[in-house]
Design a protein around this motif. Structure first.
Motif, PDB file in Angstrom:
ATOM      1  N   ASP A   1       0.831  -1.209   0.000  1.00  0.00           N
ATOM      2  CA  ASP A   1       0.000   0.000   0.000  1.00  0.00           C
ATOM      3  C   ASP A   1       0.864   1.258   0.000  1.00  0.00           C
ATOM      4  O   ASP A   1       0.560   2.230  -0.708  1.00  0.00           O
ATOM      5  CB  ASP A   1      -0.923   0.009   1.219  1.00  0.00           C
ATOM      6  CG  ASP A   1      -1.933  -1.131   1.174  1.00  0.00           C
ATOM      7  OD1 ASP A   1      -2.212  -1.625   0.062  1.00  0.00           O
ATOM      8  OD2 ASP A   1      -2.432  -1.526   2.245  1.00  0.00           O
ATOM      9  N   THR A   2       1.939   1.219   0.756  1.00  0.00           N
ATOM     10  CA  THR A   2       2.835   2.374   0.814  1.00  0.00           C
ATOM     11  C   THR A   2       3.492   2.640  -0.536  1.00  0.00           C
ATOM     12  O   THR A   2       3.584   3.790  -0.989  1.00  0.00           O
ATOM     13  CB  THR A   2       3.919   2.150   1.887  1.00  0.00           C
ATOM     14  OG1 THR A   2       3.292   1.815   3.120  1.00  0.00           O
ATOM     15  CG2 THR A   2       4.783   3.373   2.056  1.00  0.00           C
TER      16      THR A   2
ATOM     17  N   CYS B   1       2.311   1.783  -3.457  1.00  0.00           N
ATOM     18  CA  CYS B   1       1.279   2.256  -4.387  1.00  0.00           C
ATOM     19  C   CYS B   1       0.964   3.739  -4.179  1.00  0.00           C
ATOM     20  O   CYS B   1       0.804   4.490  -5.139  1.00  0.00           O
ATOM     21  CB  CYS B   1       0.013   1.420  -4.227  1.00  0.00           C
ATOM     22  SG  CYS B   1       0.192  -0.239  -4.879  1.00  0.00           S
ATOM     23  N   VAL B   2       0.898   4.165  -2.922  1.00  0.00           N
ATOM     24  CA  VAL B   2       0.634   5.582  -2.633  1.00  0.00           C
ATOM     25  C   VAL B   2       1.792   6.440  -3.126  1.00  0.00           C
ATOM     26  O   VAL B   2       1.584   7.522  -3.692  1.00  0.00           O
ATOM     27  CB  VAL B   2       0.369   5.781  -1.121  1.00  0.00           C
ATOM     28  CG1 VAL B   2       0.366   7.254  -0.757  1.00  0.00           C
ATOM     29  CG2 VAL B   2      -0.948   5.136  -0.732  1.00  0.00           C
ATOM     30  N   ALA B   3       3.020   5.972  -2.938  1.00  0.00           N
ATOM     31  CA  ALA B   3       4.186   6.731  -3.403  1.00  0.00           C
ATOM     32  C   ALA B   3       4.185   6.847  -4.933  1.00  0.00           C
ATOM     33  O   ALA B   3       4.475   7.914  -5.486  1.00  0.00           O
ATOM     34  CB  ALA B   3       5.466   6.066  -2.917  1.00  0.00           C
TER      35      ALA B   3
ATOM     36  N   SER C   1       1.585   6.736  -6.916  1.00  0.00           N
ATOM     37  CA  SER C   1       0.500   7.644  -7.292  1.00  0.00           C
ATOM     38  C   SER C   1       0.862   9.096  -7.017  1.00  0.00           C
ATOM     39  O   SER C   1       0.563   9.984  -7.833  1.00  0.00           O
ATOM     40  CB  SER C   1      -0.785   7.276  -6.552  1.00  0.00           C
ATOM     41  OG  SER C   1      -1.251   6.025  -7.006  1.00  0.00           O
ATOM     42  N   ALA C   2       1.509   9.363  -5.892  1.00  0.00           N
ATOM     43  CA  ALA C   2       1.914  10.740  -5.571  1.00  0.00           C
ATOM     44  C   ALA C   2       2.914  11.256  -6.597  1.00  0.00           C
ATOM     45  O   ALA C   2       2.821  12.405  -7.059  1.00  0.00           O
ATOM     46  CB  ALA C   2       2.498  10.800  -4.163  1.00  0.00           C
TER      47      ALA C   2
ATOM     48  N   LEU D   1      -3.483   7.293 -10.729  1.00  0.00           N
ATOM     49  CA  LEU D   1      -4.457   6.845  -9.734  1.00  0.00           C
ATOM     50  C   LEU D   1      -4.679   5.330  -9.746  1.00  0.00           C
ATOM     51  O   LEU D   1      -5.287   4.788  -8.814  1.00  0.00           O
ATOM     52  CB  LEU D   1      -5.782   7.575  -9.947  1.00  0.00           C
ATOM     53  CG  LEU D   1      -5.744   9.080  -9.651  1.00  0.00           C
ATOM     54  CD1 LEU D   1      -7.080   9.713 -10.018  1.00  0.00           C
ATOM     55  CD2 LEU D   1      -5.411   9.323  -8.193  1.00  0.00           C
TER      56      LEU D   1
ATOM     57  N   VAL E   1      -3.198   3.265  -6.546  1.00  0.00           N
ATOM     58  CA  VAL E   1      -3.969   3.461  -5.311  1.00  0.00           C
ATOM     59  C   VAL E   1      -5.300   2.718  -5.404  1.00  0.00           C
ATOM     60  O   VAL E   1      -5.738   2.086  -4.431  1.00  0.00           O
ATOM     61  CB  VAL E   1      -4.188   4.975  -5.051  1.00  0.00           C
ATOM     62  CG1 VAL E   1      -5.205   5.185  -3.944  1.00  0.00           C
ATOM     63  CG2 VAL E   1      -2.888   5.627  -4.691  1.00  0.00           C
TER      64      VAL E   1
ATOM     65  N   ALA F   1      -4.677  -0.945  -4.805  1.00  0.00           N
ATOM     66  CA  ALA F   1      -4.385  -1.210  -3.392  1.00  0.00           C
ATOM     67  C   ALA F   1      -5.654  -1.146  -2.555  1.00  0.00           C
ATOM     68  O   ALA F   1      -5.843  -1.948  -1.624  1.00  0.00           O
ATOM     69  CB  ALA F   1      -3.350  -0.212  -2.873  1.00  0.00           C
ATOM     70  N   MET F   2      -6.530  -0.195  -2.846  1.00  0.00           N
ATOM     71  CA  MET F   2      -7.754  -0.045  -2.049  1.00  0.00           C
ATOM     72  C   MET F   2      -8.740  -1.185  -2.292  1.00  0.00           C
ATOM     73  O   MET F   2      -9.504  -1.536  -1.386  1.00  0.00           O
ATOM     74  CB  MET F   2      -8.415   1.296  -2.377  1.00  0.00           C
ATOM     75  CG  MET F   2      -7.590   2.488  -1.892  1.00  0.00           C
ATOM     76  SD  MET F   2      -8.279   4.050  -2.398  1.00  0.00           S
ATOM     77  CE  MET F   2      -9.644   4.179  -1.258  1.00  0.00           C
TER      78      MET F   2
END
Length: 150
Positions: free
Chosen positions: A4-5, A7-9, A11-12, A38, A41, A44-45
């Motif tokens: 998840d981390t 994936c967020v990185a 996307s950012a 996007l 993320v 991952a969600m």
């Protein structure tokens, strides 16, 4: 949690690139980059990444893929052998419905006369009608040539 981390990185970073692209007034490209950014993320969600991790790192799943590949290989080999054994005939051993065309010499072996007895077959057109499949073969050829404008 590490997935998840990451994936967020990702996307950012993608959204930052989209903002820089929009700053250069390339809004269509920026929108497309934001849409791609996007995706990690969203995956991952929804939990799809956990399912993919379980799929990739499970030896039983890989063994299943090997069995499926072996099945496909055996099927392909059996079809190839079946086709080679059948040859020009059908797979059931029956001769196909269309017979192979027969090749006839332009002149008969004796005396230089053709079948009609008019001498050499050279460039003259035969006017006598023959019976048999020869006329059908020539009419098929003529139809094909006319179709292609020759």
């Amino acid at each position: 949690m590490l997935t998840d981390t990451v994936c967020v990185a990702l996307s950012a970073g993608g959204l930052a690139i989209a903002l820089l692209t929009a700053y250069r007034r390339r809004f269509l490209a920026a929108t497309r980059i934001a849409a791609y950014a996007l995706i990690p993320v969203g995956l991952a969600m929804t939990g799809i990444l956990d399912w993919i991790n379980d799929l990739v790192f499970d030896p039983g799943v890989w063994l299943g893929f090997v069995v499926l590949g072996l099945s496909w290989l055996l099927f392909t080999v059996s079809r190839t052998v079946e086709r080679r054994r059948a040859g020009p005939q059908g797979p059931a051993g029956q001769v196909s419905g269309r017979a192979a065309p027969q090749i006839r010499p332009a002149r008969s072996p004796g005396g230089g006369k053709d079948r009609e007895g008019t001498g050499a077959a050279g460039g003259r057109k035969r006017t006598g009608s023959r019976t048999g499949s020869g006329d059908d073969e020539f009419s098929d050829i003529e139809a094909i040539l006319k179709k292609h404008g020759i």
